[in-house]
Enzyme design. Structure first.
Site, mmCIF file in Angstrom:
data_model
loop_
_atom_site.group_PDB
_atom_site.id
_atom_site.type_symbol
_atom_site.label_atom_id
_atom_site.label_comp_id
_atom_site.label_asym_id
_atom_site.label_seq_id
_atom_site.Cartn_x
_atom_site.Cartn_y
_atom_site.Cartn_z
ATOM 1 C CB CYS A 71 43.308 26.790 0.788
ATOM 2 S SG CYS A 71 44.431 25.587 1.514
ATOM 3 C CB CYS A 80 43.894 24.515 -5.484
ATOM 4 S SG CYS A 80 42.655 23.587 -4.592
ATOM 5 C CB CYS A 162 41.587 19.597 1.575
ATOM 6 S SG CYS A 162 41.287 20.012 -0.145
ATOM 7 C CD GLN A 288 34.080 10.854 -12.904
ATOM 8 O OE1 GLN A 288 34.903 11.572 -12.349
ATOM 9 N NE2 GLN A 288 34.101 10.632 -14.193
ATOM 10 C CD GLU A 338 37.920 -0.441 -15.958
ATOM 11 O OE1 GLU A 338 39.150 -0.494 -15.780
ATOM 12 O OE2 GLU A 338 37.325 0.557 -16.417
ATOM 13 C CG ASP A 387 34.694 8.275 -18.826
ATOM 14 O OD1 ASP A 387 35.590 9.122 -19.033
ATOM 15 O OD2 ASP A 387 34.075 8.195 -17.751
ATOM 16 C CB CYS A 414 39.530 13.311 -17.656
ATOM 17 S SG CYS A 414 40.735 12.006 -18.029
#
Length: 474
Positions: A71, A80, A162, A288, A338, A387, A414
């Site tokens: 990039c 990134c 991107c 996701q 949730e 999660d 995560c």
């Protein structure tokens, strides 16, 4: 040392966010865009008592893992962090990050890195994101621009293609910019965060990789989009365009999306598939961003759950039911929890879409719904899957899991640090970490997903005691 003073340093490690780490006379330096093994010239930016931050000025001797970024704005953009590191080295870095946190924060002193199952990497770590949010603004000449924010700022780095995102992003952004320029005099100005003026804040773009369906949602600082029929007509020239809408966000806030969506064209959602499961995705849905890797992640969670067809399973922080429906393929009953009502609406719709009647969803905080259903309605659990967001599980949620005493807990994370913290707490309360596997969902960035299987040692001990008593009685 003083600000802007230059020095030479060897990069020995990398931080959680992908910055290079080097030491000079025992003092620790963090340097963005540096790679393990680099010898660099750096310039002082900020100094604390025991550590400091420096900018990369020159790579004197490049690491064997250093590559040229694809990039053109990789260094300026905040998206990134690892694009200068070859992909296999990225995977090893992420595995090591999870391992180090489990040992240091999780207290797993006897854990060896070879105990972890191999990380699930991508065949092609580019063009994998099915979602992107592009802010709009103006450059110093007043020209409308869009792109991504520079790291830790709200300065827009102009870039419409991107390499992590879909190829359609560029054409969609070109259409929106041309539309804004043509009708700029009618109020289609980019939003100015400092003065809270202007109309167009962001463009949210999503694609169903399995279906090819496209969604565009303009985030606006108002309740009306002038000439919206013209925008719809322009966007419908693109193959796959399925849903066009506006999201209303008039708050002076860093939060991108408001709570209200105004539909302009289509059903208000797109459909995508992960494996054999179909999902309805609205502008406000959490889904996701890497569907190829998501399939691997969820298949791993399903494998770790060890379902045989009759189990009662709780899926906490379930979103639109992505993991819940995967689990429901092999479970007796799945309960999902949730906090976002819109997500639960989507989850219920997704269950109907897949003709699954063994799934039930609750709106609320996991730490409130779970104890209420367990204590008042006596709903137990054979397996609990969590999660959670980056902050990890709420302590009350963990305490209820321990009270419910499921045979297995599958933890999808995560954030390695909060995963390690919660694994330690569960370990102190009878759960043993049995399996660990990382999944690279976010190539070129420092983020990593991890799936852990924890087994209830207390229930096994109790079973052993009962069997012994039974034999004595005989």
């Amino acid at each position: 040392m003083k600000k802007n003073e230059e020095f030479v340093i060897t990069i020995e490690d990398m931080s959680q966010d992908g910055s290079g780490i080097g030491k000079q006379d025992g003092y620790i330096w963090f340097v963005k865009d540096a790679v393990i093994g680099d010898v660099i010239r750096a310039g002082v930016m900020k100094m604390k008592k025991n550590y400091g931050f420096a900018r990369l000025i020159e790579v004197i001797t490049p690491s064997e893992h250093r590559v040229l970024p694809r990039c053109p704005v990789a260094r300026q953009c905040g998206g990134c962090q690892l694009q200068t590191m070859d992909y296999q080295a990225q995977l090893r870095f992420k595995e090591r990050k999870v391992y180090n946190d489990l040992c240091r924060i999780g207290g797993l002193k006897d854990l060896k890195q070879e105990d972890m199952e191999p990380i699930m990497g991508m065949e092609e770590p580019w063009r994998y994101r099915n979602k992107a949010q592009f802010p709009f603004g103006t450059d110093k000449n007043g020209r409308i621009i869009t792109g991504f924010y520079a790291g830790r700022t709200h300065a827009i780095i102009e870039h419409e293609d991107c390499l992590l995102g879909i190829e359609e992003n560029k054409k969609i952004l070109e259409i929106i910019k041309a539309f804004m320029e043509e009708y700029r005099a009618d109020g289609l100005e980019p939003y100015d965060e400092r003065n809270h003026k202007g109309l167009i804040r962001h463009a949210l773009i999503r694609k169903g990789f399995a279906t090819g369906e496209l969604m565009v949602c303009l985030v606006i600082n108002g309740r009306r989009l002038p000439h919206r029929e013209e925008l719809v007509k322009l966007l419908l020239t693109l193959p796959g365009m399925t849903s066009i809408s506006c999201n209303i966000n008039t708050e002076n806030t860093n939060v991108i999306l408001g709570t209200e969506v105004l539909n302009l064209y289509g059903p208000g959602y797109i459909i995508d598939k992960i494996g054999d499961i179909k999902y309805r995705i609205s502008p406000l849905s959490f889904y996701q961003v890497n569907p190829g890797q998501t399939k691997k992640l969820y298949q791993t969670a399903l494998e770790f759950a060890g379902l045989t067809g009759g189990e009662t399973v709780w899926d906490l922080y379930c979103g639109i039911g992505t993991i819940s429906l995967f689990l429901a393929q092999k479970a007796g009953k799945v309960y999902g929890v949730e906090i976002i009502p819109q997500a639960i609406e989507d989850a219920r719709t997704n269950a109907r879409l897949n003709d699954m009647d063994n799934v039930e969803f609750f709106v609320g905080k996991a730490e409130e719904v779970l104890p209420e259903q367990y204590e008042k309605n006596h709903i137990a659990a054979d397996v609990i899957v969590v999660d959670p967001p980056r902050k990890g599980c709420d302590p009350r949620c963990l305490d209820t899991i321990i009270k419910m005493s499921p045979e297995r807990v599958v933890y999808v994370s995560c954030d390695p640090a909060t995963l390690a913290r919660d694994v330690k707490y569960l370990g102190e309360n009878g759960y043993e970490l049995k399996r660990i596997r990382c999944c690279d969902m976010f190539g070129q960035s420092g983020h990593v997903e991890t799936v852990c299987l924890l087994s209830n040692q207390k229930s096994k001990s109790n079973t052993h005691v009962k069997l012994s008593l039974s034999m004595d009685d005989c």
